[in-house]
Scaffold this active site. Structure first.
Site, mmCIF file in Angstrom:
data_model
loop_
_atom_site.group_PDB
_atom_site.id
_atom_site.type_symbol
_atom_site.label_atom_id
_atom_site.label_comp_id
_atom_site.label_asym_id
_atom_site.label_seq_id
_atom_site.Cartn_x
_atom_site.Cartn_y
_atom_site.Cartn_z
ATOM 1 N N TYR A 42 -3.725 -7.138 16.288
ATOM 2 C CA TYR A 42 -3.865 -6.238 15.132
ATOM 3 C C TYR A 42 -5.120 -5.370 15.277
ATOM 4 O O TYR A 42 -5.081 -4.161 15.021
ATOM 5 C CB TYR A 42 -3.910 -7.081 13.857
ATOM 6 C CG TYR A 42 -3.867 -6.284 12.586
ATOM 7 C CD1 TYR A 42 -2.712 -5.601 12.203
ATOM 8 C CD2 TYR A 42 -4.974 -6.214 11.744
ATOM 9 C CE1 TYR A 42 -2.672 -4.864 11.028
ATOM 10 C CE2 TYR A 42 -4.938 -5.498 10.563
ATOM 11 C CZ TYR A 42 -3.792 -4.819 10.204
ATOM 12 O OH TYR A 42 -3.753 -4.097 9.041
ATOM 13 N N ASP A 90 11.285 3.926 4.960
ATOM 14 C CA ASP A 90 11.028 2.507 5.236
ATOM 15 C C ASP A 90 12.205 1.959 6.029
ATOM 16 O O ASP A 90 13.333 2.419 5.878
ATOM 17 C CB ASP A 90 10.867 1.727 3.920
ATOM 18 C CG ASP A 90 10.030 0.453 4.085
ATOM 19 O OD1 ASP A 90 8.931 0.382 3.509
ATOM 20 O OD2 ASP A 90 10.484 -0.466 4.803
ATOM 21 N N ASN A 106 1.815 5.083 7.204
ATOM 22 C CA ASN A 106 1.304 3.827 6.638
ATOM 23 C C ASN A 106 1.991 2.587 7.187
ATOM 24 O O ASN A 106 1.387 1.511 7.212
ATOM 25 C CB ASN A 106 1.466 3.893 5.108
ATOM 26 C CG ASN A 106 1.369 2.526 4.464
ATOM 27 O OD1 ASN A 106 0.288 1.983 4.289
ATOM 28 N ND2 ASN A 106 2.518 1.928 4.125
ATOM 29 N N SER A 112 -7.587 0.255 9.658
ATOM 30 C CA SER A 112 -8.021 -0.980 8.989
ATOM 31 C C SER A 112 -9.464 -1.233 9.397
ATOM 32 O O SER A 112 -9.918 -0.717 10.430
ATOM 33 C CB SER A 112 -7.143 -2.147 9.471
ATOM 34 O OG SER A 112 -7.752 -3.396 9.165
ATOM 35 N N LYS A 140 -5.091 -1.288 15.393
ATOM 36 C CA LYS A 140 -5.776 -0.442 14.404
ATOM 37 C C LYS A 140 -6.901 0.361 15.054
ATOM 38 O O LYS A 140 -7.208 1.472 14.617
ATOM 39 C CB LYS A 140 -6.280 -1.298 13.252
ATOM 40 C CG LYS A 140 -5.148 -1.897 12.404
ATOM 41 C CD LYS A 140 -4.197 -0.835 11.867
ATOM 42 C CE LYS A 140 -3.165 -1.378 10.908
ATOM 43 N NZ LYS A 140 -2.210 -0.345 10.467
ATOM 44 N N ILE A 177 0.834 -1.210 0.000
ATOM 45 C CA ILE A 177 0.000 0.000 0.000
ATOM 46 C C ILE A 177 0.868 1.261 0.000
ATOM 47 O O ILE A 177 0.584 2.224 -0.718
ATOM 48 C CB ILE A 177 -0.947 -0.022 1.223
ATOM 49 C CG1 ILE A 177 -1.971 -1.168 1.082
ATOM 50 C CG2 ILE A 177 -1.656 1.307 1.387
ATOM 51 C CD1 ILE A 177 -2.815 -1.431 2.329
ATOM 52 N N VAL A 219 9.980 3.405 12.216
ATOM 53 C CA VAL A 219 8.969 4.325 12.770
ATOM 54 C C VAL A 219 8.778 4.165 14.273
ATOM 55 O O VAL A 219 8.117 4.997 14.898
ATOM 56 C CB VAL A 219 7.599 4.189 12.043
ATOM 57 C CG1 VAL A 219 7.708 4.578 10.583
ATOM 58 C CG2 VAL A 219 7.009 2.786 12.219
ATOM 59 N N THR A 237 -9.308 -6.181 2.933
ATOM 60 C CA THR A 237 -8.114 -6.988 2.682
ATOM 61 C C THR A 237 -7.528 -6.613 1.325
ATOM 62 O O THR A 237 -8.181 -6.759 0.296
ATOM 63 C CB THR A 237 -8.454 -8.480 2.741
ATOM 64 O OG1 THR A 237 -9.126 -8.737 3.972
ATOM 65 C CG2 THR A 237 -7.192 -9.317 2.692
ATOM 66 N N VAL A 238 -6.311 -6.144 1.381
ATOM 67 C CA VAL A 238 -5.650 -5.592 0.197
ATOM 68 C C VAL A 238 -4.574 -6.556 -0.269
ATOM 69 O O VAL A 238 -3.808 -7.087 0.546
ATOM 70 C CB VAL A 238 -5.024 -4.215 0.522
ATOM 71 C CG1 VAL A 238 -4.491 -3.564 -0.742
ATOM 72 C CG2 VAL A 238 -6.036 -3.303 1.216
HETATM 73 N N1 LIG Z 1 -2.833 -5.572 3.216
HETATM 74 C C1 LIG Z 1 -3.965 -5.455 3.870
HETATM 75 O O1 LIG Z 1 -4.897 -6.249 3.700
HETATM 76 C C2 LIG Z 1 -4.171 -4.312 4.833
HETATM 77 C C3 LIG Z 1 -5.469 -4.073 5.289
HETATM 78 C C4 LIG Z 1 -5.705 -3.028 6.174
HETATM 79 C C5 LIG Z 1 -4.642 -2.226 6.587
HETATM 80 N N2 LIG Z 1 -3.389 -2.494 6.142
HETATM 81 C C6 LIG Z 1 -2.312 -1.644 6.623
HETATM 82 O O2 LIG Z 1 -1.669 -1.004 5.540
HETATM 83 C C7 LIG Z 1 -0.306 -0.750 5.870
HETATM 84 C C8 LIG Z 1 0.603 -1.328 4.790
HETATM 85 O O3 LIG Z 1 0.383 -2.720 4.705
HETATM 86 P P1 LIG Z 1 0.853 -3.574 3.458
HETATM 87 O O4 LIG Z 1 -0.166 -4.638 3.283
HETATM 88 O O5 LIG Z 1 1.219 -2.694 2.334
HETATM 89 O O6 LIG Z 1 2.160 -4.270 4.104
HETATM 90 P P2 LIG Z 1 3.588 -4.646 3.474
HETATM 91 O O7 LIG Z 1 4.155 -5.627 4.431
HETATM 92 O O8 LIG Z 1 3.463 -5.009 2.037
HETATM 93 O O9 LIG Z 1 4.400 -3.277 3.574
HETATM 94 C C9 LIG Z 1 4.718 -2.706 4.830
HETATM 95 C C10 LIG Z 1 5.976 -1.857 4.678
HETATM 96 O O10 LIG Z 1 6.241 -1.285 5.969
HETATM 97 C C11 LIG Z 1 7.618 -1.425 6.241
HETATM 98 N N3 LIG Z 1 7.845 -1.460 7.687
HETATM 99 C C12 LIG Z 1 7.585 -2.478 8.547
HETATM 100 N N4 LIG Z 1 7.980 -2.147 9.778
HETATM 101 C C13 LIG Z 1 8.490 -0.891 9.699
HETATM 102 C C14 LIG Z 1 9.054 -0.001 10.647
HETATM 103 N N5 LIG Z 1 9.222 -0.346 11.933
HETATM 104 N N6 LIG Z 1 9.464 1.223 10.220
HETATM 105 C C15 LIG Z 1 9.337 1.562 8.922
HETATM 106 N N7 LIG Z 1 8.825 0.762 7.975
HETATM 107 C C16 LIG Z 1 8.396 -0.462 8.372
HETATM 108 C C17 LIG Z 1 8.037 -2.729 5.566
HETATM 109 O O11 LIG Z 1 9.441 -2.784 5.350
HETATM 110 C C18 LIG Z 1 7.218 -2.678 4.290
HETATM 111 O O12 LIG Z 1 7.912 -2.012 3.252
HETATM 112 C C19 LIG Z 1 -0.105 -1.364 7.256
HETATM 113 O O13 LIG Z 1 -0.290 -0.374 8.248
HETATM 114 C C20 LIG Z 1 -1.204 -2.389 7.348
HETATM 115 O O14 LIG Z 1 -1.560 -2.704 8.661
HETATM 116 C C21 LIG Z 1 -3.128 -3.521 5.273
#
Ligand SMILES: NC(=O)c1ccc[n+]([C@@H]2O[C@H](COP(=O)([O-])OP(=O)(O)OC[C@H]3O[C@@H](n4cnc5c(N)ncnc54)[C@H](O)[C@@H]3O)[C@@H](O)[C@H]2O)c1
Length: 251
Positions: free
Chosen positions: A152, A37, A87, A139, A156, A18, A61, A184-185
């Site tokens: 989780y 990141d 994010n 989320s 959230k 995302i 972060v 769910t993405v």
């Molecule tokens: N994929 C889903 O279904 C979904 C649904 C709802 C919310 N989200 C939220 O969206 C956001 C992104 O999720 P995603 O699915 O793209 O995940 P992803 O795992 O594909 O990407 C997450 C990114 O965050 C980075 N990251 C992890 N810990 C970190 C830290 N301590 N400091 C800096 N960067 C860090 C990772 O290196 C990665 O590049 C998250 O907050 C997740 O909870 C995802």
């Protein structure tokens, strides 16, 4: 003129999923984007996809010094900050009894502490730059009980509550704070979660079926919402939770 022309943005977790899609979208609408990141190599790859006018900053972060340095760099290189997208986040699949204390703390730390630190250092910078937008990644886990996601859901939910608190605290300073609640993405995160089940394909199918439109939400669909919230078109959108879930929470 592009909708985000002149805006200076930070996206955390921009190296994957995302965050990557948001960084690409903000840049395509004219913003200058800093990709933050913990995985610097991944962020650099996304920066290369975007081309010029990006910064990459290795950032954990959960670490105040990292987040402070991230915001300081954007201020010194670009003279201000207009958009902060908090994010970065992680999730684990487990019920409360099955969640270790260490995993609980980790999930809370990256999601909640990470978002808190992002707001702590970015909000004053955005205010002093003349106002702007903070977009936090919550989320639908904040809105409904998801099976196997105890920590989780807690994390959230905290992001949603903190978003509303910050929205009312800073609306008078020209800083709009909102969050997005994706369903769910389809990202590498989903692949990692489903890999942990005995039958990953069945878990994948189940995750798609729980959304009434019968498929995963695409990262680009979340990025479109983030770009809207970042833009001045969302001037009256304050403290909102924008649900993008294929109808999942409408049932
Ligand atoms: N994929 C889903 O279904 C979904 C649904 C709802 C919310 N989200 C939220 O969206 C956001 C992104 O999720 P995603 O699915 O793209 O995940 P992803 O795992 O594909 O990407 C997450 C990114 O965050 C980075 N990251 C992890 N810990 C970190 C830290 N301590 N400091 C800096 N960067 C860090 C990772 O290196 C990665 O590049 C998250 O907050 C997740 O909870 C995802």
């Amino acid at each position: 003129m592009e909708r985000l022309e002149g805006k200076r943005a930070i996206v955390t977790g921009a190296g994957s999923g995302i965050g990557r899609a948001i960084a690409l979208r903000l840049a395509s609408e004219g913003a200058r984007v800093t990709l933050a990141d913990i995985d610097e190599g991944a962020a650099k790859k996304v920066a290369a996809e975007i081309g010029d006018e990006t910064l990459v900053q290795k950032t954990d972060v959960t670490k105040p010094d990292d987040v402070k340095a991230l915001v300081s760099r954007v201020l010194s290189e670009w003279g201000g900050l207009d958009v902060m997208v908090n994010n970065a986040g992680i999730g684990i699949a487990a019920t409360a009894p099955d969640t270790s204390e260490e995993d609980f703390d980790r999930v809370m730390s990256v999601n909640v502490r990470g978002t808190f630190l992002g707001m702590k250092f970015a909000i004053p910078a955005i205010r002093d730059s003349g106002g702007g937008s903070v977009v936090n990644m919550s989320s639908i886990a904040a809105l409904v009980g998801l099976t196997d996601r105890a920590a989780y859901c807690a994390a959230k939910g905290a992001i949603l509550a903190m978003t509303r608190a910050a929205a009312v605290d800073h609306v008078g300073e020209g800083v709009r704070v909102n969050c997005i609640a994706p369903g769910t993405v389809e990202t590498p995160w989903v692949t990692r979660i489903t890999a942990g089940y005995d039958d990953p394909e069945e878990a994948r199918a189940r995750m798609q079926a729980r959304q009434p439109h019968g498929r995963f939400v695409q990262p680009e669909e979340i990025a479109a919402m983030a770009a809207y919230l970042a833009s001045d078109e969302a001037a009256s959108v304050i403290g909102a939770c924008m649900v993008v879930d294929g109808g999942m929470t409408a049932r």
